[in-house]
Motif scaffolding. Structure first.
Motif, short mmCIF file in Angstrom:
data_model
loop_
_atom_site.label_atom_id
_atom_site.label_comp_id
_atom_site.label_asym_id
_atom_site.label_seq_id
_atom_site.Cartn_x
_atom_site.Cartn_y
_atom_site.Cartn_z
N ASP A 73 -53.24 -3.46 0.68
CA ASP A 73 -52.42 -4.05 -0.38
C ASP A 73 -51.30 -4.90 0.21
O ASP A 73 -51.14 -6.07 -0.12
CB ASP A 73 -51.84 -2.95 -1.27
CG ASP A 73 -50.96 -3.53 -2.37
OD1 ASP A 73 -51.49 -4.28 -3.20
OD2 ASP A 73 -49.75 -3.25 -2.40
N GLY A 74 -50.49 -4.33 1.09
CA GLY A 74 -49.37 -5.07 1.66
C GLY A 74 -48.46 -4.12 2.41
O GLY A 74 -48.82 -2.98 2.71
N TYR A 75 -47.26 -4.60 2.72
CA TYR A 75 -46.28 -3.79 3.45
C TYR A 75 -45.08 -3.49 2.56
O TYR A 75 -44.63 -4.34 1.80
CB TYR A 75 -45.81 -4.52 4.71
CG TYR A 75 -46.74 -4.32 5.89
CD1 TYR A 75 -46.52 -3.28 6.78
CD2 TYR A 75 -47.84 -5.15 6.08
CE1 TYR A 75 -47.37 -3.08 7.87
CE2 TYR A 75 -48.69 -4.95 7.17
CZ TYR A 75 -48.45 -3.92 8.05
OH TYR A 75 -49.29 -3.72 9.12
N GLU A 76 -44.57 -2.25 2.67
CA GLU A 76 -43.37 -1.86 1.95
C GLU A 76 -42.45 -1.06 2.87
O GLU A 76 -42.93 -0.44 3.84
CB GLU A 76 -43.73 -1.01 0.72
CG GLU A 76 -44.44 -1.81 -0.37
CD GLU A 76 -44.75 -0.96 -1.60
OE1 GLU A 76 -44.22 0.18 -1.68
OE2 GLU A 76 -45.51 -1.43 -2.45
N LYS A 77 -41.17 -1.05 2.55
CA LYS A 77 -40.21 -0.32 3.39
C LYS A 77 -40.47 1.18 3.32
O LYS A 77 -40.75 1.72 2.24
CB LYS A 77 -38.78 -0.61 2.92
CG LYS A 77 -38.36 -2.06 3.12
CD LYS A 77 -37.05 -2.36 2.42
CE LYS A 77 -36.73 -3.85 2.49
NZ LYS A 77 -35.59 -4.23 1.67
N VAL A 78 -40.34 1.84 4.48
CA VAL A 78 -40.54 3.29 4.50
C VAL A 78 -39.27 3.97 3.98
O VAL A 78 -38.16 3.43 4.12
CB VAL A 78 -40.88 3.81 5.92
CG1 VAL A 78 -42.13 3.17 6.46
CG2 VAL A 78 -39.71 3.60 6.88
N PRO A 79 -39.39 5.17 3.41
CA PRO A 79 -38.19 5.93 3.02
C PRO A 79 -37.33 6.23 4.25
O PRO A 79 -37.83 6.30 5.38
CB PRO A 79 -38.78 7.23 2.43
CG PRO A 79 -40.18 6.89 2.07
CD PRO A 79 -40.63 5.86 3.05
N SER A 80 -36.04 6.43 4.04
CA SER A 80 -35.10 6.62 5.17
C SER A 80 -35.46 7.81 6.03
O SER A 80 -35.32 7.77 7.26
CB SER A 80 -33.67 6.74 4.64
OG SER A 80 -33.60 7.78 3.68
N ASP A 81 -35.93 8.91 5.43
CA ASP A 81 -36.28 10.09 6.24
C ASP A 81 -37.49 9.81 7.13
O ASP A 81 -37.55 10.27 8.28
CB ASP A 81 -36.54 11.31 5.34
CG ASP A 81 -37.66 11.07 4.34
OD1 ASP A 81 -37.80 9.93 3.85
OD2 ASP A 81 -38.41 12.03 4.04
N VAL A 82 -38.43 9.03 6.61
CA VAL A 82 -39.60 8.66 7.41
C VAL A 82 -39.18 7.74 8.55
O VAL A 82 -39.64 7.86 9.69
CB VAL A 82 -40.70 8.00 6.54
CG1 VAL A 82 -41.87 7.53 7.39
CG2 VAL A 82 -41.17 8.97 5.46
N GLY B 183 -48.73 14.67 -2.82
CA GLY B 183 -48.31 15.16 -1.52
C GLY B 183 -48.46 14.12 -0.43
O GLY B 183 -47.94 14.29 0.68
N ARG B 184 -49.17 13.04 -0.73
CA ARG B 184 -49.38 11.95 0.23
C ARG B 184 -48.49 10.74 -0.10
O ARG B 184 -48.77 9.64 0.33
CB ARG B 184 -50.86 11.52 0.23
CG ARG B 184 -51.79 12.62 0.72
CD ARG B 184 -53.26 12.24 0.56
NE ARG B 184 -54.13 13.35 0.92
CZ ARG B 184 -54.57 13.59 2.16
NH1 ARG B 184 -54.25 12.77 3.13
NH2 ARG B 184 -55.35 14.63 2.41
N ARG B 185 -47.46 10.95 -0.88
CA ARG B 185 -46.53 9.88 -1.27
C ARG B 185 -47.22 8.77 -2.06
O ARG B 185 -46.85 7.60 -1.97
CB ARG B 185 -45.82 9.29 -0.05
CG ARG B 185 -44.89 10.25 0.67
CD ARG B 185 -43.98 9.51 1.65
NE ARG B 185 -44.68 9.08 2.85
CZ ARG B 185 -44.65 7.85 3.32
NH1 ARG B 185 -44.00 6.89 2.70
NH2 ARG B 185 -45.29 7.54 4.43
N ALA B 186 -48.25 9.13 -2.79
CA ALA B 186 -48.99 8.11 -3.56
C ALA B 186 -48.21 7.72 -4.82
O ALA B 186 -47.55 8.56 -5.43
CB ALA B 186 -50.37 8.65 -3.93
N MET B 187 -48.35 6.46 -5.18
CA MET B 187 -47.81 5.99 -6.46
C MET B 187 -49.00 5.78 -7.39
O MET B 187 -49.83 4.90 -7.15
CB MET B 187 -47.04 4.68 -6.27
CG MET B 187 -46.42 4.17 -7.56
SD MET B 187 -45.59 2.57 -7.33
CE MET B 187 -44.21 3.09 -6.32
#
Length: 718
Positions: free
Chosen positions: A694-703, A646-650
């Protein structure tokens, strides 16, 4: 007060879950040693430790408290520590300067979350433990169940030294399988009647005694040979083996007490004086500078500051451990961090808020002083000729962050001043002002930790403070090339302003060379690379500035102004005002005026051209990603996994470690707000976690859409 030699000192820390009776046990030990004439009571708010107003308000320990008692000609320094893991700073610092931890367990509740947390801190500090089953007089106490839980949690090293005969409301007798005697307590004086073990208990006691002998013998080859030869060991031989096992962290003796009635306390103190490691038997902290010293009174003096406190009418109190030599009143030492001299004008042995002046303290002893100029926790004072410095205590990484703001804007400066001082008293708070987020951030161990700080703002400093959700340090970048040009022209009487800049921007990729050709629609743009400047950005990533001017359309002296304009916009990204990163900028053409062109004109032209190009270059928001490691009980694994999803964890991996299930994941920082509270709720307080960037990643489009709308609304409000 008598001066104690190094081998006459025992340093212990009382650790365990809140409500396990640590403060009451400390009170009983002080009473047993004759330091106090009457035992205080937590409910009556008159104990030697827990004297601070916040502790009396909350009804439990918030800070570590140093006390001492005397027994069998030995001095026992006692550190009473908080039971809430949010307040683990006092536990960690206390375990770093003691050679034994008494892990108190409420026999009604068994092994609790705070018990496990305290044991982990002891393990990290390589500090031996004794488990003390306390409150065995409670109607719900259950020795057998608590022992089973202890064995499940700590394994085969759990070793019975004592067991109760009659746990429950009538608890009054203990069988000691080291002494092979029964201790019966007929009143609350703490003085036992020592007798032979009754026939009804003899078989059980002998079986446990034999187990203890075997566990003791396992710790040294010579003892094992004696055991094989004789079939048993003498009490002195057993003591030696038990101590070796404790020092190796392979033996965990179990004792029984009712601290409130002083049952078993004297016998526990006897064990401490006979078997607990002396200060020199526990490995000394690592020396990181200066000459090597040993914990010996004959060495030049040095001391390590493990705690700084501030008390009304007294000021700053500095608590220390004598690491070598003898510390006396009037001694001059050098602060290894600052190089400045400090004089110990007075030396005290504290018992809570009271302090007894002493002539000297020998290596291994604990004490305090006042009115040092600039020496605080984690610093070393040493004789000039040795310049020794000890490694600092490493405190747990904060797990919860909030922004703090004064309710009245006029108090903002005062809030900053208070926070800048609080980190010296409790180093597990990490305080920072984020220029990027424009917020005063408090990184703490959890919500309870923050509530303690709020209490101080409300009751001591009288400043109204509110906690806010911290902003997230997003980054902005681009995903494709784009071109823009901008003319800045201003004429308002006198000298005018004129500057025109043509630029192309594209995403930066590590190791890629600048391009020489771009195509936008049907139009091709050839680039001549004349000079390349690579700028490493303070917030991560890079800006590459490429001079591609041909034919002198822009004078070289204006290029730094163009770069300055671009850097200003990069510090306040066009999408959400966040820092931008990883962009190559090509300045390939432009125009200037022989009279009106100046630096400000080209700075503004460069800034606006960059902003226009950025919005057409497939802009994306990047979010900070954290590495997360979570340890949960196996029966809570499913709930913990659902929460993380639920926290968008991988989820990166799963496994078992130290009797717990371990989950490794990467989680957006945005989703980790109040995770410490959520995990505690899911696991009944037993779950623990650690995080790292860890680093930076692109956010999902809805976010991204959500963030853009929020920024737009914020700009309209302003």
């Amino acid at each position: 007060m008598k001066v104690y030699k190094t081998d006459e000192v025992r340093n212990i820390a009382l650790i365990g879950n809140a409500g396990s009776g640590k403060t009451t046990l400390a009170e009983a030990m002080l009473f047993e040693g004759g330091i106090i004439k009457r035992k205080g009571d937590v409910g009556s708010k008159n104990t030697v430790s827990d004297y601070n107003p916040i502790e009396q308000d909350y009804g439990n320990s918030v800070f570590s408290t140093l006390m001492h008692t005397e027994y069998n000609g030995k001095k026992i320094n006692i550190m009473d520590t908080p039971g809430m893991d949010d307040l683990c700073g006092g536990v960690v610092s206390s375990l770093s300067v003691t050679a034994l931890g008494l892990l108190t367990v409420n026999a009604s509740n068994g092994i609790e979350a705070g018990t496990e947390a305290a044991a982990r801190h002891a393990d990290n500090a390589h500090t031996p433990l004794v488990v003390v089953f306390n409150q065995l007089d409670h109607e719900n106490s259950n020795y057998d169940s608590t022992l089973d839980q202890c064995k499940t949690t700590f394994g085969n090293k759990t070793t019975i030294v004592q067991y109760p005969v009659d746990a429950g409301t009538g608890f009054s007798a203990i069988i000691d399988v080291l002494k092979m005697k029964m201790y019966t307590y007929k009143d609350d004086s703490g003085k036992p009647e020592i007798s032979d073990i009754p026939e009804s208990e003899m078989e059980k006691a002998e079986e446990l005694h034999n187990e203890l002998v075997e566990k003791a013998a396992e710790n040294e080859e010579a003892l094992m040979e004696l055991y094989f030869d004789k079939g048993t060991l003498t009490e002195d031989e057993m003591r030696k083996g038990i101590k070796l096992g404790m020092l190796d962290l392979t033996l965990l003796p179990v004792f029984c007490t009712c601290a409130k009635k002083s049952i078993g306390v004297g016998r526990l103190m006897e064990f401490i004086t006979n078997i607990a490691p002396t200060p020199k038997e526990k490995k000394m902290g690592k020396i990181v500078a200066g000459k090597e010293v040993t914990m010996d009174a004959s060495q030049p003096p040095s001391l390590f500051v493990f705690k700084t406190a501030v008390e009304p009418h007294v000021g700053e109190i500095t608590y220390f451990k004598v690491m070598s030599g003898v510390v006396k009143e009037g001694l001059d030492l050098i602060n290894s961090k600052t190089g400045n001299k400090e004089r110990l004008s007075q030396v005290f042995v504290p018992d809570g808020k009271s302090r007894e002046k002493v002539d000297e303290l020998h290596a291994g002893d604990l004490g305090c002083t006042v009115k040092l100029k600039e020496t605080r926790f984690n610093q070393t004072l040493a004789a000039k000729e040795i310049g020794t410095a000890f490694a600092p205590i490493v405190f747990p990484t904060p797990r919860h962050t909030v922004a703090a703001k004064a309710v009245n804007d006029s108090d903002d400066e005062k809030v900053g001043e208070i926070l800048s001082k609080i980190k010296y008293e409790d180093p597990t708070y990490v305080i920072e002002y984020s220029k990027e987020l424009k917020q005063q951030l408090i990184h703490a161990q959890g919500e309870y930790h923050l509530n303690v700080l709020k209490w101080y703002f409300d009751h001591v400093h009288k400043v109204d403070v509110e906690y806010l959700k911290p902003k997230i340090p997003y980054r902005e970048t681009i995903t494709k090339p784009a071109q823009a040009d901008y003319r800045h022209k201003k004429q308002s009487g006198g000298a005018g302003q004129f500057g025109e800049v043509h630029m192309i921007i594209e995403p930066y990729e590590e190791g890629a060379a600048p391009k020489t050709m771009f195509k936008f629609g049907d139009k091709e743009q050839k680039i001549s690379v004349r000079a390349v400047e690579e700028h490493k950005l303070d917030w991560g990533g890079k800006l590459v500035f490429v001079n591609s001017i041909v034919g002198g359309s822009i004078d070289a002296r204006f290029l730094p102004a163009i770069l300055k304009g671009i850097m200003e916009k990069i510090e306040e990204g066009p999408l959400t005002g966040s820092y931008a990163r990883d962009i190559i900028v090509y300045i390939y053409d432009g125009k200037m005026h022989p009279v009106d062109s100046n630096e400000i004109s080209f700075k503004l032209a460069g800034r606006n051209a960059f902003s226009m190009a950025f919005k057409n270059a497939g802009p994306k928001i990047l979010e900070p990603i954290l590495n997360l490691e979570v340890w949960v009980p196996s029966d809570r694994m499913g709930d913990a996994m659902s929460d993380l999803q639920g926290r968008r964890a991988m989820i990166m991996g799963m496994g078992s470690e130290k009797g717990m299930e371990k989950i490794t994941a990467k989680v957006p920082q945005k989703e980790m707000y109040k995770y410490t509270t959520s995990l505690s709720s899911i696991t009944g307080g037993r779950g623990v976690f650690s995080i790292s960037f860890d680093g930076y990643e692109k956010v999902p489009s809805d976010v991204q859409e959500e963030l853009l709308k929020a920024y737009e609304a914020e700009q309209e409000e302003e």
